[in-house]
Design a protein around this motif. Structure first.
Motif, mmCIF file in Angstrom:
data_model
loop_
_atom_site.group_PDB
_atom_site.id
_atom_site.type_symbol
_atom_site.label_atom_id
_atom_site.label_comp_id
_atom_site.label_asym_id
_atom_site.label_seq_id
_atom_site.Cartn_x
_atom_site.Cartn_y
_atom_site.Cartn_z
ATOM 1 N N SER A 88 79.881 -12.084 78.241
ATOM 2 C CA SER A 88 79.268 -11.170 79.220
ATOM 3 C C SER A 88 78.234 -10.276 78.560
ATOM 4 O O SER A 88 77.188 -9.994 79.149
ATOM 5 C CB SER A 88 80.331 -10.345 79.946
ATOM 6 N N LYS A 89 78.498 -9.837 77.326
ATOM 7 C CA LYS A 89 77.499 -9.027 76.615
ATOM 8 C C LYS A 89 76.245 -9.843 76.318
ATOM 9 O O LYS A 89 75.125 -9.364 76.491
ATOM 10 C CB LYS A 89 78.078 -8.467 75.316
ATOM 11 N N ALA A 90 76.428 -11.075 75.890
ATOM 12 C CA ALA A 90 75.276 -11.931 75.584
ATOM 13 C C ALA A 90 74.439 -12.180 76.832
ATOM 14 O O ALA A 90 73.206 -12.107 76.792
ATOM 15 C CB ALA A 90 75.750 -13.250 74.977
ATOM 16 N N LEU A 91 75.104 -12.462 77.947
ATOM 17 C CA LEU A 91 74.383 -12.696 79.200
ATOM 18 C C LEU A 91 73.684 -11.419 79.675
ATOM 19 O O LEU A 91 72.521 -11.458 80.080
ATOM 20 C CB LEU A 91 75.340 -13.210 80.275
ATOM 21 N N ALA A 92 74.376 -10.295 79.618
ATOM 22 C CA ALA A 92 73.789 -9.020 80.048
ATOM 23 C C ALA A 92 72.533 -8.701 79.254
ATOM 24 O O ALA A 92 71.535 -8.245 79.812
ATOM 25 C CB ALA A 92 74.810 -7.892 79.910
ATOM 26 N N ASP A 93 72.575 -8.938 77.966
ATOM 27 C CA ASP A 93 71.411 -8.651 77.128
ATOM 28 C C ASP A 93 70.219 -9.533 77.473
ATOM 29 O O ASP A 93 69.078 -9.170 77.206
ATOM 30 C CB ASP A 93 71.772 -8.798 75.644
ATOM 31 N N ARG A 94 70.475 -10.674 78.089
ATOM 32 C CA ARG A 94 69.388 -11.577 78.477
ATOM 33 C C ARG A 94 68.866 -11.316 79.881
ATOM 34 O O ARG A 94 67.684 -11.503 80.151
ATOM 35 C CB ARG A 94 69.840 -13.030 78.374
ATOM 36 N N ILE A 95 69.737 -10.909 80.820
ATOM 37 C CA ILE A 95 69.299 -10.844 82.219
ATOM 38 C C ILE A 95 69.180 -9.423 82.783
ATOM 39 O O ILE A 95 68.553 -9.244 83.814
ATOM 40 C CB ILE A 95 70.209 -11.682 83.141
ATOM 41 N N LEU A 96 69.784 -8.446 82.138
ATOM 42 C CA LEU A 96 69.735 -7.079 82.665
ATOM 43 C C LEU A 96 68.660 -6.262 81.959
ATOM 44 O O LEU A 96 68.362 -6.505 80.790
ATOM 45 C CB LEU A 96 71.088 -6.385 82.474
ATOM 46 N N PRO A 97 68.100 -5.288 82.654
ATOM 47 C CA PRO A 97 67.171 -4.379 81.976
ATOM 48 C C PRO A 97 67.936 -3.529 80.960
ATOM 49 O O PRO A 97 69.169 -3.436 81.011
ATOM 50 C CB PRO A 97 66.613 -3.520 83.110
ATOM 51 N N SER A 98 67.226 -2.905 80.075
ATOM 52 C CA SER A 98 67.866 -2.031 79.088
ATOM 53 C C SER A 98 68.581 -0.905 79.810
ATOM 54 O O SER A 98 68.009 -0.255 80.683
ATOM 55 C CB SER A 98 66.824 -1.428 78.137
ATOM 56 N N PRO A 99 69.848 -0.668 79.451
ATOM 57 C CA PRO A 99 70.594 0.396 80.129
ATOM 58 C C PRO A 99 70.136 1.775 79.682
ATOM 59 O O PRO A 99 69.533 1.934 78.620
ATOM 60 C CB PRO A 99 72.042 0.136 79.704
ATOM 61 N N HIS A 100 70.438 2.782 80.497
ATOM 62 C CA HIS A 100 70.135 4.165 80.136
ATOM 63 C C HIS A 100 71.081 4.662 79.055
ATOM 64 O O HIS A 100 70.743 5.551 78.286
ATOM 65 C CB HIS A 100 70.219 5.069 81.362
ATOM 66 N N ALA A 101 72.284 4.089 79.020
ATOM 67 C CA ALA A 101 73.272 4.453 78.006
ATOM 68 C C ALA A 101 74.220 3.291 77.790
ATOM 69 O O ALA A 101 74.493 2.518 78.712
ATOM 70 C CB ALA A 101 74.057 5.687 78.441
ATOM 71 N N ILE A 102 74.700 3.166 76.564
ATOM 72 C CA ILE A 102 75.697 2.159 76.210
ATOM 73 C C ILE A 102 76.862 2.882 75.552
ATOM 74 O O ILE A 102 76.671 3.687 74.642
ATOM 75 C CB ILE A 102 75.132 1.108 75.232
ATOM 76 N N TYR A 113 77.603 -0.598 80.132
ATOM 77 C CA TYR A 113 76.180 -0.319 80.266
ATOM 78 C C TYR A 113 76.031 0.583 81.487
ATOM 79 O O TYR A 113 76.456 0.216 82.585
ATOM 80 C CB TYR A 113 75.382 -1.602 80.490
ATOM 81 N N LEU A 114 75.452 1.750 81.292
ATOM 82 C CA LEU A 114 75.250 2.687 82.389
ATOM 83 C C LEU A 114 73.790 2.704 82.801
ATOM 84 O O LEU A 114 72.899 2.762 81.954
ATOM 85 C CB LEU A 114 75.687 4.098 81.981
ATOM 86 N N TYR A 115 73.569 2.647 84.104
ATOM 87 C CA TYR A 115 72.232 2.689 84.681
ATOM 88 C C TYR A 115 72.141 3.849 85.657
ATOM 89 O O TYR A 115 73.084 4.125 86.391
ATOM 90 C CB TYR A 115 71.930 1.389 85.434
#
Length: 127
Positions: A88-102, A113-115
């Protein structure tokens, strides 16, 4: 409605005061709403039964016991993506924008990942 739990172990010698202050500074930047919750010391148990209506400012809930919650959604404008495995982390790093906080849990295979929402949505009334 749900809330995100922060464990900020001020009592843990491996966490520096600077690190805790950085976390509080980041939380203030992403949420300036009265959406923080007090938790019982060293636990995930909320102090208020009516917690969706009990949000407070971050400054009011900071605790030396290190536990606080954040009401997610419309109240705070914050969305939490809970990543519980390496895939899930690998997929998130590919498809989600950069979070405001981790916020990490101390292992390489789980994170939050907080948005911050761009705008407030209308409140839908339940039938």
């Amino acid at each position: 409605m749900s809330f995100f739990f922060f464990w900020i172990p001020a009592f843990n010698q491996s966490i520096s005061i600077e690190s805790i202050n950085e976390t509080f500074s980041l939380l203030k930047k992403i949420c300036d709403q009265e959406a923080f919750l007090e938790l019982k010391p060293k636990s995930k148990i909320l102090l208020a039964n009516d917690w969706p209506n009990q949000g407070k400012s971050l400054d009011r809930v900071k605790s030396t016991d290190g536990n606080l919650g954040l009401i997610l959604g419309i109240k705070s404008g914050i969305l939490d993506i809970d990543l519980d495995c390496t895939e899930s982390k690998a997929l998130a790093d590919r498809i989600l924008p950069s979070p405001h906080a981790i916020f990490e849990r101390g292992s390489s295979d789980s994170s939050h990942y907080l948005y911050k929402g761009i705008k407030k949505w209308p409140v839908l009334k339940e039938r």
